[in-house]
Design an enzyme around this catalytic site. Structure first.
Site, PDB file in Angstrom:
ATOM      1  N   GLY A  34       0.804  -1.209   0.000  1.00 60.99           N
ATOM      2  CA  GLY A  34       0.000   0.000   0.000  1.00 60.99           C
ATOM      3  C   GLY A  34       0.839   1.262   0.000  1.00 60.99           C
ATOM      4  CG  HIS A  40       3.146   0.467  -5.612  1.00 63.00           C
ATOM      5  ND1 HIS A  40       3.316   1.564  -4.800  1.00 63.00           N
ATOM      6  CD2 HIS A  40       3.764  -0.559  -4.984  1.00 63.00           C
ATOM      7  CE1 HIS A  40       3.998   1.209  -3.714  1.00 63.00           C
ATOM      8  NE2 HIS A  40       4.295  -0.063  -3.804  1.00 63.00           N
ATOM      9  CG  MET A 187       8.467   7.104  -7.778  1.00 64.71           C
ATOM     10  SD  MET A 187       6.921   7.065  -8.681  1.00 64.71           S
ATOM     11  CE  MET A 187       7.146   8.526  -9.676  1.00 64.71           C
ATOM     12  CB  SER A 188      10.446   4.333  -1.860  1.00 67.02           C
ATOM     13  OG  SER A 188      10.256   3.739  -0.590  1.00 67.02           O
TER      14      SER A 188
END
Ligand code: AMP
Length: 289
Positions: A34, A40, A187-188
């Protein structure tokens, strides 16, 4: 926009996936924790290409967090997550509670040796056992044709591929490219922990990797020198606490002690304020400037 059914139980998940399979649809699977971002999203997009039905999961897996790690404060943004998944064409969201994944009395854990003992495995003991246990469970629960993972977590993808091979799990594993911000930061979900000031420092991790790559492309192939270039970049900024920056064989994860080769993994992990960030590249790779 079509709304995505949120499935909370394994029994329901099995039923909806069976229904889609019955219609002849191929099932793609994107497991996540999430706090979703475009990285993602890119996995869902990749899955959509060859799978009419994409299942995503959101589960913050307690098993893969160490006692002093960020489990309790891991970001949770379910509404935005649902929207991102819908925008990328995800069909089903599996979002179980901890008690559904680990009913009381669950005492079985998966363990892999070798690949899990270096890099992140060395600094996060037990982490990959937790990852492997939850990923195998999710694969057995969903039974997808293909599961998609990001190369940002290079070691994770390698360890999962090996588990699938060793245990004959009938699924294809696809590893997708690292999705980056415009300034190069991978991105994280953990980037959310960074203050504005730390956020401006964070692209330095990729700058260090690029310095290693540039030295390699100039003809410097001694692994120790390459590592030295990268570490020197991070040492310029006092706010980084380096965990590791290493050159390793991309299949066995053995450390290169002498000459590095094109395609070798350069992996880095470092703490910046409250966030532990990781990134990697493959030597000789064409990376954004
Ligand atoms: P996480 O929610 O952080 O556990 O990540 C779920 C999946 O998304 C994993 O397979 C990650 O490797 C992948 N992922 C995370 N960040 C990125 C990124 N920047 N680019 C591509 N894949 C990513």
């Amino acid at each position: 926009m079509a709304s995505i059914p949120i499935i909370r139980t394994v029994a329901e998940l099995r039923a909806v996936v069976a229904e889609r399979r019955g219609k002849g649809e191929r099932i793609g699977f994107v497991p996540t924790m999430g706090a979703l971002h475009a990285g993602h999203g890119s996995l869902v997009t990749a899955a959509r290409r060859e799978h009419a039905c994409v299942v995503a999961s959101i589960f913050v897996n307690p098993l893969q967090f160490g006692p002093n790690e960020d489990l309790a404060r891991y970001p949770r943004t379910p509404e935005a997550d649902l929207q991102l998944l819908a925008e990328h064409g995800c069909a089903i969201l599996f979002m179980p509670e901890v008690a559904e994944m680990y009913p009381s009395g669950a005492i079985t854990r998966l363990h892999q040796s070798g690949l899990t003992e270096v890099l992140c495995g060395r600094s996060r003991p037990g982490h990959f056992d937790g990852v492997l246990t939850v990923v195998l469970k999710l694969l057995l629960q969903t039974q997808p044709d293909t599961a998609f993972f990001g190369r940002k977590d290079f070691q994770q993808a390698l360890v999962i591929r090996r588990m699938v091979r060793d245990l004959d799990v009938p699924v294809e594993i696809v590893t997708c490219p690292i999705h980056r911000e415009a300034d190069g930061l991978a991105m994280s979900s953990r980037n959310r922990y960074l203050s504005a000031d730390e956020r401006s420092v964070a692209p330095g991790l990729f700058v260090a990797l690029r310095a290693v790559n540039a030295a390699f492309l100039r003809g410097e192939h001694r692994a120790s020198s390459l590592v030295g270039y990268g570490r020197a970049v991070l040492a310029r900024e006092a706010r980084w606490t380096l965990d590791y920056l290493e050159v390793r064989d991309p299949e066995t994860l053995q450390e290169r002690s002498a000459e590095a080769r094109a395609g070798d993994l350069v992996a880095v992990a470092a703490k910046l304020g409250p966030a532990r960030l990781i990134d990697n590249l493959l030597l000789g790779e064409n990376v954004p400037a």
